[in-house]
Design a protein around this motif. Structure first.
Motif, mmCIF file in Angstrom:
data_model
loop_
_atom_site.group_PDB
_atom_site.id
_atom_site.type_symbol
_atom_site.label_atom_id
_atom_site.label_comp_id
_atom_site.label_asym_id
_atom_site.label_seq_id
_atom_site.Cartn_x
_atom_site.Cartn_y
_atom_site.Cartn_z
ATOM 1 N N ARG A 106 0.843 -1.192 0.000
ATOM 2 C CA ARG A 106 0.000 0.000 0.000
ATOM 3 C C ARG A 106 0.885 1.251 0.000
ATOM 4 N NH1 ARG A 106 -1.618 -2.609 4.468
ATOM 5 N NH2 ARG A 106 -1.120 -0.787 5.728
ATOM 6 N N PRO A 107 0.381 2.363 -0.549
ATOM 7 C CA PRO A 107 1.157 3.607 -0.483
ATOM 8 C C PRO A 107 1.442 3.995 0.970
ATOM 9 C CG PRO A 107 -0.634 3.816 -2.065
ATOM 10 C CD PRO A 107 -0.860 2.518 -1.336
ATOM 11 N N PHE A 108 2.653 4.432 1.216
ATOM 12 C CA PHE A 108 3.056 4.802 2.571
ATOM 13 C C PHE A 108 2.553 6.208 2.876
ATOM 14 C CE2 PHE A 108 5.959 6.407 5.801
ATOM 15 C CZ PHE A 108 5.973 5.357 6.700
ATOM 16 N N VAL A 109 1.960 6.356 4.054
ATOM 17 C CA VAL A 109 1.442 7.648 4.501
ATOM 18 C C VAL A 109 2.326 8.123 5.651
ATOM 19 C CG1 VAL A 109 -0.531 8.894 5.453
ATOM 20 C CG2 VAL A 109 -0.895 7.032 3.818
ATOM 21 N N LEU A 110 3.032 9.232 5.430
ATOM 22 C CA LEU A 110 3.961 9.757 6.425
ATOM 23 C C LEU A 110 3.224 10.732 7.328
ATOM 24 C CD1 LEU A 110 6.834 9.927 7.518
ATOM 25 C CD2 LEU A 110 7.283 11.724 5.844
ATOM 26 N N ARG A 111 2.920 10.271 8.521
ATOM 27 C CA ARG A 111 2.282 11.136 9.517
ATOM 28 C C ARG A 111 3.336 11.624 10.497
ATOM 29 N NH1 ARG A 111 -1.279 6.800 8.815
ATOM 30 N NH2 ARG A 111 -3.333 7.403 8.008
ATOM 31 N N GLY A 112 2.931 12.523 11.368
ATOM 32 C CA GLY A 112 3.853 13.017 12.372
ATOM 33 C C GLY A 112 4.195 14.478 12.144
ATOM 34 N N SER A 113 5.121 14.977 12.947
ATOM 35 C CA SER A 113 5.498 16.377 12.909
ATOM 36 C C SER A 113 6.500 16.629 11.787
ATOM 37 C CB SER A 113 6.113 16.776 14.256
ATOM 38 O OG SER A 113 7.311 16.029 14.481
ATOM 39 N N GLN A 114 6.840 17.907 11.615
ATOM 40 C CA GLN A 114 7.871 18.258 10.644
ATOM 41 C C GLN A 114 9.208 17.632 11.010
ATOM 42 O OE1 GLN A 114 7.548 19.845 7.763
ATOM 43 N NE2 GLN A 114 5.328 20.067 8.060
ATOM 44 N N LEU A 115 9.476 17.523 12.303
ATOM 45 C CA LEU A 115 10.711 16.885 12.740
ATOM 46 C C LEU A 115 10.707 15.408 12.358
ATOM 47 C CD1 LEU A 115 13.395 17.046 14.252
ATOM 48 C CD2 LEU A 115 12.148 16.594 16.377
ATOM 49 N N ASP A 116 9.561 14.737 12.526
ATOM 50 C CA ASP A 116 9.466 13.338 12.109
ATOM 51 C C ASP A 116 9.720 13.193 10.609
ATOM 52 O OD1 ASP A 116 8.855 12.296 14.628
ATOM 53 O OD2 ASP A 116 6.740 12.772 14.400
ATOM 54 N N ARG A 117 9.176 14.113 9.823
ATOM 55 C CA ARG A 117 9.362 14.045 8.380
ATOM 56 C C ARG A 117 10.829 14.231 8.002
ATOM 57 N NH1 ARG A 117 4.502 14.836 5.464
ATOM 58 N NH2 ARG A 117 2.708 15.088 6.830
ATOM 59 N N ALA A 118 11.462 15.188 8.636
ATOM 60 C CA ALA A 118 12.869 15.438 8.325
ATOM 61 C C ALA A 118 13.737 14.239 8.717
ATOM 62 C CB ALA A 118 13.340 16.701 9.045
ATOM 63 N N ARG A 119 13.460 13.659 9.872
ATOM 64 C CA ARG A 119 14.265 12.514 10.317
ATOM 65 C C ARG A 119 14.013 11.288 9.432
ATOM 66 N NH1 ARG A 119 13.800 12.772 16.985
ATOM 67 N NH2 ARG A 119 15.227 14.563 17.249
ATOM 68 N N ALA A 120 12.749 11.056 9.077
ATOM 69 C CA ALA A 120 12.448 9.911 8.210
ATOM 70 C C ALA A 120 13.127 10.063 6.853
ATOM 71 C CB ALA A 120 10.937 9.766 8.038
ATOM 72 N N LEU A 121 13.102 11.260 6.297
ATOM 73 C CA LEU A 121 13.756 11.492 5.011
ATOM 74 C C LEU A 121 15.259 11.289 5.125
ATOM 75 C CD1 LEU A 121 13.650 12.406 2.071
ATOM 76 C CD2 LEU A 121 13.753 14.781 2.874
ATOM 77 N N GLN A 122 15.855 11.765 6.222
ATOM 78 C CA GLN A 122 17.290 11.599 6.415
ATOM 79 C C GLN A 122 17.672 10.118 6.514
ATOM 80 O OE1 GLN A 122 19.797 13.552 6.402
ATOM 81 N NE2 GLN A 122 21.410 12.330 7.348
ATOM 82 N N CYS A 123 16.927 9.356 7.286
ATOM 83 C CA CYS A 123 17.268 7.947 7.486
ATOM 84 C C CYS A 123 17.051 7.134 6.222
ATOM 85 C CB CYS A 123 16.451 7.373 8.644
ATOM 86 S SG CYS A 123 16.902 8.058 10.263
ATOM 87 N N LEU A 124 15.956 7.380 5.512
ATOM 88 C CA LEU A 124 15.702 6.616 4.288
ATOM 89 C C LEU A 124 16.723 6.974 3.210
ATOM 90 C CD1 LEU A 124 13.947 4.524 2.963
ATOM 91 C CD2 LEU A 124 12.381 6.340 2.239
ATOM 92 N N THR A 125 17.094 8.248 3.119
ATOM 93 C CA THR A 125 18.138 8.643 2.173
ATOM 94 C C THR A 125 19.451 7.944 2.492
ATOM 95 O OG1 THR A 125 17.100 10.819 1.898
ATOM 96 C CG2 THR A 125 19.383 10.602 1.198
ATOM 97 N N THR A 126 19.785 7.862 3.775
ATOM 98 C CA THR A 126 21.028 7.201 4.175
ATOM 99 C C THR A 126 21.026 5.734 3.758
ATOM 100 O OG1 THR A 126 21.185 8.695 6.076
ATOM 101 C CG2 THR A 126 22.532 6.697 6.138
ATOM 102 N N ALA A 127 19.907 5.046 3.980
ATOM 103 C CA ALA A 127 19.830 3.626 3.601
ATOM 104 C C ALA A 127 19.970 3.452 2.099
ATOM 105 C CB ALA A 127 18.515 3.033 4.091
ATOM 106 N N ILE A 128 19.286 4.288 1.317
ATOM 107 C CA ILE A 128 19.368 4.167 -0.136
ATOM 108 C C ILE A 128 20.784 4.453 -0.610
ATOM 109 C CG2 ILE A 128 18.539 5.142 -2.310
ATOM 110 C CD1 ILE A 128 15.888 5.724 -0.875
ATOM 111 N N TYR A 129 21.417 5.477 -0.027
ATOM 112 C CA TYR A 129 22.754 5.862 -0.485
ATOM 113 C C TYR A 129 23.768 4.754 -0.236
ATOM 114 C CZ TYR A 129 27.146 8.385 -0.944
ATOM 115 O OH TYR A 129 28.410 8.760 -1.316
#
Length: 325
Positions: free
Chosen positions: A100-123
């Motif tokens: 299913r499409p992923f729905v990113l809930r949470g605060s702006q801080l949660d969004r920034a941290r999730a993006l940072q961690c997922l980018t790190t894994a992909i890289y």
């Protein structure tokens, strides 16, 4: 034998036309037969996408090893929780079903941290791979976020086990993160991560929760079902009910931990002592060379024992290399 009377003009014309029809028909029949002989057989209908057992592709992995350490290029396993009540463990579907499409809930801080961690894994897992390889790695991370066998946050999944000798993703504890990321590759990985967190689904990988490179043969590859090959990795999902869409029941609610590998905290000497947690910056700072020491106003005399040795060239060769006069 009596001679036949000569044919008149009309009779000859009718006979010629009949002969042409017979010859033309024969040619058409031969052309039809030739076309039928050279015609390609009809294409079979496309087969339904199905999973296939990993042991069909890894004949050398007959022995399953328990508690084997995660090697570079593979994800780790996690213990499965108890099955819910009234669930048959053998229930499963061989088809590859998209997440299913992923729905990113949470605060702006949660969004920034999730993006940072997922980018790190992909890289660090698929930085130099094509888009399909990067998207498949991102999908595995988000599939794990939804599965009860793993943490329910993006950073929790990416850095799971980094406080122990065995990481779920090997880059988190094998020293790979000591390399400073290349800016262009980092930005490309970040774009893939942002799309995945915005609901982009890489359907061909299905509900895969594990992967490994061509270079390794993990101990668990025959215990799972392969869903596909993308980039440099083979992707797998769990067998039975744990690999069905119904098992991916965890709901993302935010509360992302600090990005970066986990470290065991030493016991503080006093209750008031606070030990900071080592984290990864949002973008690694460039390596800056240490400043050169200032030149001394008066040069120091060089110790005698550090002077270069006397020349070892024989006298007869000392003038070699000089231009002839």
């Amino acid at each position: 034998m009596a001679a036949l009377p000569p044919l008149n003009r009309r009779t000859r014309r009718i006979a010629g036309a009949a002969l042409l029809l017979i010859v033309g028909g024969a040619i058409a029949v031969r052309a039809g037969i030739a076309a039928r002989d050279h015609r390609d057989p009809p294409a079979p209908p496309p087969a339904a996408a199905t999973g296939y057992e990993a042991d069909d592709h890894f004949p050398g992995a007959a022995q399953l090893l328990a508690d084997a350490p995660v090697r570079r290029g593979e994800t780790g396993t996690a213990p499965l929780p108890a099955l819910p009540a009234n669930v048959d463990a053998d229930v499963g579907d061989a088809s590859i079903q998209p997440a299913r499409p992923f729905v990113l809930r949470g605060s702006q801080l949660d969004r920034a941290r999730a993006l940072q961690c997922l980018t790190t894994a992909i890289y660090y897992e698929a930085g130099n791979e094509p888009d399909a390889g990067q998207r498949a790695v991102a999908q595995v991370v988000l599939n794990r976020v939804r599965h009860p066998a793993f943490p329910a946050t993006v950073c929790g999944v990416v850095f799971q086990g980094s406080d122990r000798p065995v990481c779920q993703f090997s880059f988190a504890c094998d020293g790979a993160m000591a390399r400073v990321p290349a800016p262009s590759v980092w930005l490309r990985s970040r774009r893939v991560a942002a799309r995945a967190l915005s609901g982009d689904v890489f359907a061909p990988v299905g509900l895969a929760t594990h992967y490994h490179t061509y270079a390794v043969t993990p101990s668990w590859n025959r215990a799972l079902v392969m869903t596909g090959v993308f980039g440099a990795h083979f992707f797998h999902r769990w067998k039975g009910w744990w690999g069905t869409p119904a098992a991916f029941s965890d709901r993302y609610i935010g509360m992302e931990p600090m990005p970066g590998p986990l470290r065991p905290l030493p016991a503080p000497s006093t209750p008031e002592a606070v030990v900071p947690v080592q984290t990864m910056p949002l973008m690694p700072a460039p390596v800056v060379a240490p400043p050169m020491p200032a030149a001394s106003p008066t040069p120091l005399p060089e110790p005698k024992d550090t002077l270069p040795p006397e020349s070892q060239v024989l006298d007869k060769w000392k003038d070699s290399g000089k231009p002839l006069r």
